[in-house]
Design an enzyme around this catalytic site. Structure first.
Site, PDB file in Angstrom:
ATOM      1  N   ASP A   1      60.375  47.572  81.520  1.00 26.92           N
ATOM      2  CA  ASP A   1      59.606  46.380  81.870  1.00 26.92           C
ATOM      3  C   ASP A   1      58.828  45.952  80.644  1.00 26.92           C
ATOM      4  OD1 ASP A   1      57.625  48.299  81.698  1.00 26.92           O
ATOM      5  OD2 ASP A   1      57.232  48.357  83.859  1.00 26.92           O
TER       6      ASP A   1
ATOM      7  N   SER B   1      67.061  52.546  85.215  1.00 25.88           N
ATOM      8  CA  SER B   1      66.182  52.310  86.358  1.00 25.88           C
ATOM      9  C   SER B   1      65.941  53.555  87.184  1.00 25.88           C
ATOM     10  CB  SER B   1      66.771  51.216  87.259  1.00 25.88           C
ATOM     11  OG  SER B   1      66.841  49.995  86.569  1.00 25.88           O
TER      12      SER B   1
ATOM     13  N   SER C   1      64.650  55.472  92.646  1.00 20.35           N
ATOM     14  CA  SER C   1      64.723  54.598  91.483  1.00 20.35           C
ATOM     15  C   SER C   1      63.310  54.173  91.083  1.00 20.35           C
ATOM     16  CB  SER C   1      65.594  53.378  91.793  1.00 20.35           C
ATOM     17  OG  SER C   1      65.040  52.636  92.863  1.00 20.35           O
ATOM     18  N   TYR C   2      63.218  53.444  89.997  1.00 20.53           N
ATOM     19  CA  TYR C   2      61.912  53.055  89.452  1.00 20.53           C
ATOM     20  C   TYR C   2      61.129  52.264  90.494  1.00 20.53           C
ATOM     21  CZ  TYR C   2      58.548  51.395  85.979  1.00 20.53           C
ATOM     22  OH  TYR C   2      57.402  51.132  85.276  1.00 20.53           O
ATOM     23  N   PRO C   3      59.909  52.694  90.829  1.00 15.56           N
ATOM     24  CA  PRO C   3      59.189  52.087  91.965  1.00 15.56           C
ATOM     25  C   PRO C   3      58.404  50.828  91.640  1.00 15.56           C
ATOM     26  CG  PRO C   3      57.947  53.948  91.132  1.00 15.56           C
ATOM     27  CD  PRO C   3      59.203  53.877  90.306  1.00 15.56           C
TER      28      PRO C   3
END
Length: 465
Positions: A57, A96, A280-282
């Site tokens: 991100d 991810s 997965s990425y929260p």
């Protein structure tokens, strides 16, 4: 982050610096922890390549360039001694989830860090610093000068925290100043086949008790006796849509409403599950699975689970549905299970959050639920336009995704999952009603009266209160 931003020493004084000057002041970058910088420099010294495995991100991109600031000049020299030659040996991994499949996929598709995303974070940090510090100094001085008993040394201001506090205060004031006002409704009960069904008054709430009492008295004194007549009976099947894939906001709502876990604790648990390779990425805004996402493979990982394995096997045989609606924001896919956790493998809140995410993922590609909705409309002729009532009920025809979710209404699903926005159907089976049927109004004797009330024969009657 490796670095944070602050003002130079000459702008640190509250006494000699006007808060307005801070908007034009320079900013400096300072290490969050000197030991982190030294560690990065030690491990980077003499390396040939740097591969950046930071969160995918904007913040991750910014941290990538912070790492490069510490390390790139210490890389082993190449045929080109320029910094561009060193940058050619810098790569960025985009992933991810922390599991073998995603890590291998990221390793075989290395890219370059995005400088523009990093610069956007630099701008946000500088704005947060200048706005936050300037307004904190201003309002602290302002209120301390007017309220001598203020029990706070600093009244902090933040671009996010202060508007959020405003919402909370506004809601608190509304609750504190709310004055309940009594209202009255006509309550029509229909006894049919041994079941008492409550009909909703179409006129809604009335704040005039005398008018409502007059309506009841008009029916009580009617000659011949008043009756409730069935005007129409309509039944039709309606679908309840499966939930959309789970993003961060929806996850926090779900954990709060369904599990009783607050947002901060829920995100902390989700991050631990992510770092352990279960989720997965929260932190994601996406509510649609990207085309590259392996839905079938993720479902197959869950086929041996003792809780929902059989359901998943049946779903794979009958065929999955594409996820409902949603938007792929391009940052990360929605939150999904990445690895199967057997019953008892996790404990406490980690087990509860994993269970919710896994069930939600399976539900998002399951079939819609189907309800048979029945609407019965009645009227009491003596009351004219004020005599209309409605009974609603619904029966589950095909459970679909409701077979897998434990919490049918949470977060946005409470609004999106209902059958119709204007329906207030109770989940109950209604007895058979026929158009044109009459249900005589039955008024029990007053407690002060010596008369004995006799229920009408036939088991079909109505009451009005």
């Amino acid at each position: 982050h490796v670095f944070n931003v602050d003002f130079p020493t000459e702008f640190q004084s509250w006494d000699s610096v006007d808060p307005a000057e801070l908007f034009h002041a320079p900013v400096v970058r300072k290490p969050c922890k000197g030991s982190i910088v030294r560690h990065l420099q030690d491990v980077a010294r003499g390396c040939d390549f740097i591969v950046l495995w930071l969160d995918c991100d904007r913040e991750g991109e910014n941290i990538s360039f912070e790492v490069l600031e510490c390390c790139m000049h210490l890389m082993a020299s190449s045929s080109s001694s320029s910094s561009s030659g060193q940058y050619d040996r810098v790569y960025r991994a985009y992933f991810s989830a922390i599991n073998p499949t995603d890590i291998k996929k990221a390793y075989h598709a290395l890219g370059k860090p995005d400088k523009n995303q990093s610069l956007s974070v630099d701008a946000r940090q500088e704005l947060d610093l200048k706005v936050g510090v300037a307004f904190s100094r201003f309002q602290t001085r302002y209120f301390q000068g007017r309220y001598g008993d203020l029990d706070s040394a600093v009244l902090s201001y933040g671009p996010c925290q202060t508007p959020t506090l405003g919402f909370c205060v506004q809601r608190h004031v509304e609750m504190e100043t709310f004055k309940p006002e009594p209202y009255w409704l006509l309550d029509l009960g229909i006894m049919n086949a041994g079941t008492m069904c409550r009909a909703v008054w179409d006129s809604g709430r009335s704040f005039n008790r005398n008018k409502v009492d007059d309506l009841v008295a008009k029916c009580r004194n009617a000659t011949p006796a008043a009756s409730a007549k069935v005007l129409s009976v309509v039944s039709k099947d309606k679908k309840q849509g499966r939930p959309v894939p789970l993003n961060t906001v929806a996850l926090l709502k779900a954990c709060s409403k369904a599990l009783g876990i607050g947002p901060h604790a829920a995100l902390s648990v989700a991050e631990r599950l992510y770092l352990s390779g279960y989720l997965s990425y929260p932190r994601t805004e996406s509510t649609s699975y990207p085309k590259s996402y392996d839905i079938i493979g993720t479902l197959q990982d869950q086929t041996h689970d003792s809780r929902w394995g059989q359901y998943v096997q049946d779903l794979l045989k009958t065929g999955i549905n594409s996820a409902k609606g949603g938007v792929d924001m391009g940052d990360h896919p929605p939150i999904t299970p990445c690895r199967h956790a057997r019953a008892g493998e996790l404990s406490g809140d980690m087990a509860r959050v994993y269970d919710l995410v896994a069930r939600h993922f399976i539900a998002s590609v399951s079939h819609d639920a189907v309800w048979r909705s029945t609407t019965v409309r009645l009227a009491i002729e003596e009351l004219g336009e004020k005599g209309n009532f409605t009974i609603r009920g619904k029966q589950l025809v095909s459970p679909g995704f409701l077979s897998i979710v434990l919490y049918k209404q949470y977060g946005d699903e409470a609004e999106e999952g209902t059958v119709d926005d204007d329906d207030e159907e109770e989940e109950k089976n209604l007895p058979e009603f026929k158009e044109g049927e009459l249900y005589s109004l039955f008024f029990p004797a007053s407690k002060k009266s010596d008369k004995v009330s006799v229920t009408p024969a036939g088991g079909k009657y109505s009451t009005l209160d």
